[in-house]
Motif scaffolding. Structure first.
Motif, PDB file in Angstrom:
ATOM      1  N   ASN A 170       0.846  -1.180   0.000  1.00 53.33           N
ATOM      2  CA  ASN A 170       0.000   0.000   0.000  1.00 53.33           C
ATOM      3  C   ASN A 170       0.887   1.236   0.000  1.00 53.33           C
ATOM      4  N   PRO A 171       0.836   1.998  -1.093  1.00 47.17           N
ATOM      5  CA  PRO A 171       1.788   3.119  -1.197  1.00 47.17           C
ATOM      6  C   PRO A 171       1.513   4.248  -0.209  1.00 47.17           C
ATOM      7  N   TYR A 172       0.408   4.177   0.534  1.00 46.69           N
ATOM      8  CA  TYR A 172       0.102   5.295   1.435  1.00 46.69           C
ATOM      9  C   TYR A 172       0.494   5.017   2.881  1.00 46.69           C
ATOM     10  N   VAL A 173       0.906   3.779   3.154  1.00 51.41           N
ATOM     11  CA  VAL A 173       1.213   3.453   4.551  1.00 51.41           C
ATOM     12  C   VAL A 173       2.710   3.620   4.804  1.00 51.41           C
ATOM     13  N   PRO A 174       3.049   4.444   5.781  1.00 52.64           N
ATOM     14  CA  PRO A 174       4.467   4.697   6.048  1.00 52.64           C
ATOM     15  C   PRO A 174       5.138   3.534   6.768  1.00 52.64           C
ATOM     16  N   GLU A 196       2.164  14.566   6.815  1.00 52.87           N
ATOM     17  CA  GLU A 196       3.367  14.181   6.095  1.00 52.87           C
ATOM     18  C   GLU A 196       4.004  15.407   5.463  1.00 52.87           C
ATOM     19  N   ILE A 253       9.077   7.627  13.896  1.00 51.68           N
ATOM     20  CA  ILE A 253       8.241   8.347  12.946  1.00 51.68           C
ATOM     21  C   ILE A 253       8.033   7.439  11.733  1.00 51.68           C
ATOM     22  N   SER A 258       6.501  11.159   7.964  1.00 53.68           N
ATOM     23  CA  SER A 258       5.166  11.335   8.510  1.00 53.68           C
ATOM     24  C   SER A 258       5.169  11.161  10.013  1.00 53.68           C
ATOM     25  N   CYS A 288       0.693  13.239  -2.077  1.00 49.68           N
ATOM     26  CA  CYS A 288       0.767  11.789  -2.191  1.00 49.68           C
ATOM     27  C   CYS A 288       2.179  11.334  -2.542  1.00 49.68           C
ATOM     28  N   ILE A 316       3.150  10.244  -5.307  1.00 49.40           N
ATOM     29  CA  ILE A 316       3.174   9.204  -6.333  1.00 49.40           C
ATOM     30  C   ILE A 316       2.356   9.601  -7.561  1.00 49.40           C
ATOM     31  N   ARG A 327       7.833   7.248   3.906  1.00 50.75           N
ATOM     32  CA  ARG A 327       7.290   6.676   2.680  1.00 50.75           C
ATOM     33  C   ARG A 327       8.233   7.015   1.554  1.00 50.75           C
TER      34      ARG A 327
END
Lengths: 347, 327, 160, 315
Positions: free
Chosen positions: D3-7, D57, D95, D51, D281, D283, D98
């Motif tokens: 998942n590209p949004y989860v750090p 972020e 912290i 983030s 984002c 991305i 991403r």
């Protein structure tokens, strides 16, 4: 596997049965009469569907890309991310979006290029997209604000749809567009008959009239070239009556800009993404105070350019489907068709 | 109507000819029927495109703080603007709050017969396509493919026009007199009176259902001439008062605070209601503040340049019946 | 608004032993000193209030009150100097006008008027302060927890 | 699927305050999970989204070089909500990160060429990464001469001071450091001693006479100056032959530097700039960081000047 697109017929009196058969395996969403076809809502009975609507107020994108979406939940005390249900939740029941206008269906094919493409893939969007079939409904009576033919869409466009319906006299002409569409109607196969030559002729005639009702206002290909002039003088004038609200972008089926923020209540938090709009002054404001688009002039230019110049270069498509929502709901009647005309006329 | 339109065009033409103004803000024909569009014209542009009819709904005062950015700077020439009663009241508010300078404006006032609510008419047409529109003193004739439909203006006016106490501009440089739709303005407004008589739970329910339609496009704020803050509380990030989600709690918060912020400023022009794409009946909630300000402080916004805005002053013997006293 | 002292006040939606949470915006010069006096004079009052000290009741923006209600309190009290006694001469008199409109508006929308209360308490009125807190707490206790627009995404944050 | 949004979680293992104003800090981050570290392979020029849960972020350029193993460096100026919170962070705090996001400096194109690096202010971060990368023993042979021109408002605002003083002395590279306005300890090179190595460490009292920057020839080994970066660039006049220039700095510096490079004979294809935009984002989806049809987060942040000339001037 589907070899060729099939043309099928369904009698209107069988529609109720057809709907019931589909709703056994699918959850059906559509423009409902109950909320004045404001948006796509869950439909429980076939007579709730508003067939004769022009276009829902909220576009279809809301369904795949909701205004507020939780990316994940977290705990600020433990300082850890709690995974979202995007990975864990299995959605067994598939959805059908029923009665989608061809322009909205096409807009989803554009959003696919943004979110579904592998660069990287947006799981939240993809998950919904995968579990949803789009059944579109050809427009036989386009509204006066529609300009789909100017941007490469049309009242019978199949792009983005799995199945397309045409309303003929007393019956529906059904065309399956994708293998998924073919699978969708499998359970109702016995209600469907192959289309005869007559049916096809009637459909062709019907769409001819619909098409002739739509005036082609501009040519999006030429427009793209025209817009390459970034510093054209008309940008100084066009924006003047723009109020800078987000109506056009929020109602637009292809506008997909978003913001990511955190929300916290006590130690529970979530990271959400919400719609954002290039028309807002804070959209590009840097933390340093610098803003590359300081006035409405730049912001208006961004919106037009993004749709008609940048997107064609980036994704190969003009990101406008001509649904006319921005035309209808703009409080100052900033008609994008007029804007285009003005741009095209400029030497 | 035509007569007045000519008069406006002649006046503007003369203003340009006399080099009194460089820019004029009026209305031109809209691209949709039953709608007009704000028109910014300079000397080169076609003055004859200016129109005046029952659909000139935008409050043009909203553009003034945007094109005259600084109240102190004296532009070489004033900006010309066409003002209905409510537009001029908004301008008075802006002048009083030092957002613009009176000398920077050339106001063509026009006594207003009331604006027709296009949504009211559209709802009676069942989505039929409009081919043409005719307008006379009392009615609107909508031509459809299969005949005509006549609408009496009186029934189809905007809600805010139905209870307008001051259809004639309060400030102007030139006044164009026309028919004024005259109805005895009532305070409190019937809709707020009706609303307050409902039980508490029902009132909240109505408020909740209305604002739950909100998509947070901020059109109500952006269409309002008196919402001129450079940085709106809704978008502040340090501190962040308001979340950005579409949740009911945020939407309620936004609308309550915006309406409270407009208390004593709101001239009840109805611009927010007309701008809202989701048809939220905002006036049901904004109007009560107008009435309350009038009743409590005897103040009506936008009537005079002299009196002080109610929240910028006080009186030692303001009523304080609402204060809590120990039991 | 730090909410670390949850132990002392247990909130529950059960009305019988429900303890409301109240935010009190107190003006630095009168009401805050009044609260102090109530404390040193040992006047008993319910422990449901969280005090936020503000320079003057004129500093109160309606925004703060709404924000407090949204963030999870059940009621708000704003208290300042008596009219005529303002440290800044007239801050409370300006504030009074804002309060009047705010009170009217929230009532109109359907929020109980007891949820948001305003009072004058001077630095010498410790007893009065205690009395007012008692009244406000009782009022809000009777109403029960505020559910109208408290932010709660645990329920609404579900994805489709 | 990722998942590209989860750090990914990272621990702050060190915090260095870089400047006198104390609003620029460098954070040394160590991955909590080894797999994450393996996945995080990057090259100089890329950035990442740092983030902090509950705050949000912010995109920050990676200041460490891929050759520095086991940790990442991020130099952050205190500006917005997230960076302010980050500045309050303590060593040991966890912290999120991403990335890596964006493209890189054209390392492959640079190989076999001279490299000219021009930096200004705290935008020196990804350039530090590049310098470190080039100076690494096994990489050094692939590149020819390395010239660094770096400027800040005043000596206190110079970041990575220790390394700067080191680079000044290091052979095989030329380092020109300049400040807009020096202080009593800043000892800019003056006319009579063009080849005199800069005093190190800087004298604590008295110091050299401030006589402005040196104008003339013969400054081949670098030195310290007083003056703006473009001016120094003009004086240093690096040869455009076989050289690739990398620029990162405040817009005003870039604006005045580009014409000088052009005058020196640099072709637009050999100049690379690293840009900054508001991003969310990272991305290429959220749609706010575009310059023309290019997304700074995905197609950038590094752009060839030649490419940038074809894009609208909106940054």
């Amino acid at each position: 596997m589907l070899k060729e697109k099939r043309n099928l017929m369904l009698y209107k009196q069988d529609f109720e049965k057809f709907f019931r058969l589909l709703s056994e395996t699918f959850t059906i969403f559509g423009p409902s009469k109950t909320d004045g076809s404001r948006s796509f809502t869950k439909i429980d009975a076939s007579d709730e569907i508003a067939f004769d609507y022009e276009n829902t107020k909220m576009s279809l994108k809301e369904f795949f890309f909701p205004q507020t979406e939780t990316l994940f939940f977290f705990d600020t005390e433990k300082n850890e991310v709690k995974q979202t249900d995007v990975e864990t939740n299995k959605h067994d029941k598939q959805n059908i979006l029923f009665g989608v206008r061809p322009c909205d269906a096409m807009s989803i094919s554009f959003l696919d290029k943004v979110f579904n493409a592998n660069n990287p893939q947006d799981l939240y969007y993809t998950r919904r997209r995968k579990s949803t079939r789009i059944v579109s409904f050809a427009c036989t009576n386009p509204a006066s604000t529609c300009f789909c033919t100017s941007v490469g869409c049309g009242p019978d466009s199949e792009t983005g749809a799995d199945i397309i319906f045409f309303e003929l006299n007393g019956r529906y002409f059904i065309k399956t567009v994708t293998p998924e569409g073919e699978k969708t109607i499998k359970s109702a196969e016995k209600l469907l008959n192959p289309a005869t030559k007559n049916d096809i002729e009637e459909k062709v005639h019907l769409m001819k009239t619909a098409n002739s009702n739509l005036k082609k206002i501009f040519d999006s290909g030429n427009l793209q070239k025209k817009l390459d002039n970034f510093n054209a003088p008309y940008w100084g004038k066009l924006h003047r009556k723009c109020l800078g609200c987000g109506i056009c972008t929020y109602l637009c089926p292809t506008c997909h800009c978003f913001d990511i923020t955190d929300e916290v209540i006590k130690s529970n938090g979530r990271r959400i993404r919400t719609w954002d709009s290039c028309m807002f002054s804070l959209f590009t404001l840097h933390a340093s105070g610098h803003n590359p688009r300081p006035t409405q002039k730049e912001r208006m230019r961004q919106r037009i350019m993004h749709k008609f110049n940048y997107a064609p270069k980036y994704y190969g498509k003009t990101f406008c489907v001509g649904c006319g929502r921005c035309v209808i709901y703009c409080p100052v009647n900033m008609d994008i068709r007029d804007v285009m005309k003005e741009i095209m006329e400029e030497r | 109507m035509r007569q007045i339109e000519y008069e406006i065009i002649n006046t503007v033409e003369k203003l340009f000819a006399d080099k009194k103004i460089d820019i004029f803000i009026g209305y031109k024909k809209g691209t949709l029927s039953l709608q007009t569009s704000p028109y910014f014209l300079s000397e080169q542009d076609d003055v004859r495109k200016l129109v005046w009819n029952s659909f000139c709904s935008n409050n043009l005062a909203v553009f003034i703080p945007r094109i005259i950015p600084n109240s102190k700077s004296k532009e070489s020439k004033p900006v010309g603007i066409l003002c209905k009663g409510c537009d001029s009241r908004s301008l008075v508010g802006l002048i009083k709050e030092k957002q613009i300078n009176r000398d920077n404006l050339f106001i063509i006032g026009i006594s207003c017969p009331g604006i027709v609510d296009r949504r009211k008419i559209l709802s009676r047409l069942d989505g039929k396509e409009i081919i043409g529109i005719d307008e006379d003193a009392d009615s609107i004739v909508v031509k459809l493919k299969d005949g005509e439909k006549r609408f009496e203006k009186e029934e189809y006016l905007c809600e805010s026009c139905l209870n307008c106490a001051h259809p004639t501009p309060s400030i102007y440089d030139v006044l164009i007199r026309g028919a004024v739709y005259s109805l005895q303005a009532i305070t409190p407004d019937p809709i707020t009176k009706d609303f307050s008589s409902k039980p508490r739970e029902e009132r909240w329910k109505i408020f909740e259902t209305e604002v739950s339609k909100c998509i947070r496009c901020y059109a109500c704020r952006d269409a309002c001439p008196n919402c001129y803050c450079k940085e709106c509380f809704a978008e502040q990030t340090k501190p962040q008062w308001l979340g950005v989600s579409k949740g009911l709690s945020e939407v309620i918060f936004y609308h309550i605070v915006r309406i409270l912020h407009q208390a004593g400023r709101c001239v009840d022009c109805g611009a927010c209601v007309r701008a809202c794409p989701m048809d939220i009946n905002l006036r049901l909630f904004t109007r009560v503040m107008v009435d309350e300000v009038k009743e409590r402080f005897g103040y009506e916004p936008g009537i005079s340049l002299k009196d002080t805005p109610p929240l910028a002053t006080f009186s030692a013997d303001d009523k304080q019946e609402f204060m809590t006293e120990p039991e | 608004m730090k909410q670390s002292d949850n132990k002392t006040i247990r909130r529950s939606d059960d009305k019988t032993n429900y303890e409301p949470k109240i935010v009190a915006f107190l003006c630095n010069w009168c009401s805050y000193a009044g609260a102090d006096l109530a404390g040193v004079s040992r006047f008993q009052y319910p422990p449901n209030i969280r005090v936020i000290r503000v320079p003057c009741s004129g500093r109160i923006n309606p925004l703060y009150i709404i924000k407090a209600l949204q963030s999870g309190v059940d009621g708000v009290l704003v208290s300042g100097c008596h009219p005529g006694d303002c440290h800044y001469i007239s801050g409370n008199l300006f504030a009074r006008r804002k309060f009047a409109l705010m009170k009217k508006f929230l009532d109109y929308l359907g929020i109980e008027p007891e949820r948001v209360q305003f009072s004058w308490v001077s630095a010498a009125e410790g007893a009065r302060f205690a009395e007012i807190i008692k009244k406000v707490t009782n009022d809000i206790k009777k109403l029960g927890p505020l559910t109208y627009f408290r932010k709660d995404f645990e329920k609404t944050g579900k994805v489709l | 699927m990722n998942n590209p949004y989860v750090p990914m979680p990272v621990r702050i293992s060190d915090i260095i305050t870089e400047n006198e104003a104390r609003d620029i800090k460098t954070f040394k981050l160590i991955f909590e999970n080894k797999e994450d570290e393996k996945k995080f392979s990057f090259l100089p020029g890329q950035f990442a989204e740092l983030s902090i849960l509950g705050f949000g972020e912010c995109p920050i350029g990676i200041a460490s070089s891929p050759t520095e193993d086991g940790f990442l460096l991020f130099t952050v100026k205190r500006a917005g909500v997230v960076t302010t919170r980050l500045h309050r962070a303590e060593i040991g705090e966890t912290i999120g990160i991403r990335g890596p996001l964006g493209n890189t400096y054209p390392i492959q194109d640079m190989e076999g060429h001279n490299v000219l690096i021009i930096g200004g202010g705290f935008a020196f971060t990804t350039l530090r990464s590049t310098i470190k990368y080039i100076l690494e023993k096994r990489n050094r042979g692939s590149f020819k001469d390395l010239t660094v021109i770096y400027g800040a408002r005043n000596p206190g605002e110079l970041i990575y001071k220790d390394e700067l003083w080191q680079w000044e002395k290091q052979s095989g590279m030329k380092t020109y450091i300049t400040v807009d306005k020096g202080d009593k300890n800043w000892n800019p090179l003056t006319l009579p001693s063009p080849r005199c190595p800069p005093p190190y460490p800087p004298p604590t009292s008295g110091g050299g006479q401030r006589r402005g920057y040196y104008v003339g020839e013969g400054l081949k080994e670098g030195g310290r100056y007083e003056g703006f970066v473009p001016t120094i660039l003009k004086e240093v006049a690096p040869s455009p032959k076989d050289t690739i220039a990398l620029i990162c700095g405040p817009p005003i510096m870039i604006k005045f530097t580009l014409p000088i490079l052009t005058n020196l004979g640099f072709v637009p294809e050999s100049i690379f700039l690293s840009l900054e935009m508001r991003m969310k984002c990272g991305i290429g989806k959220c749609g706010r960081c575009n310059i023309g049809h290019k997304y700074v987060c995905k197609d950038g942040p590094v752009f060839a000047y030649a490419e940038l000339q074809r894009l609208p001037n909106e940054y």
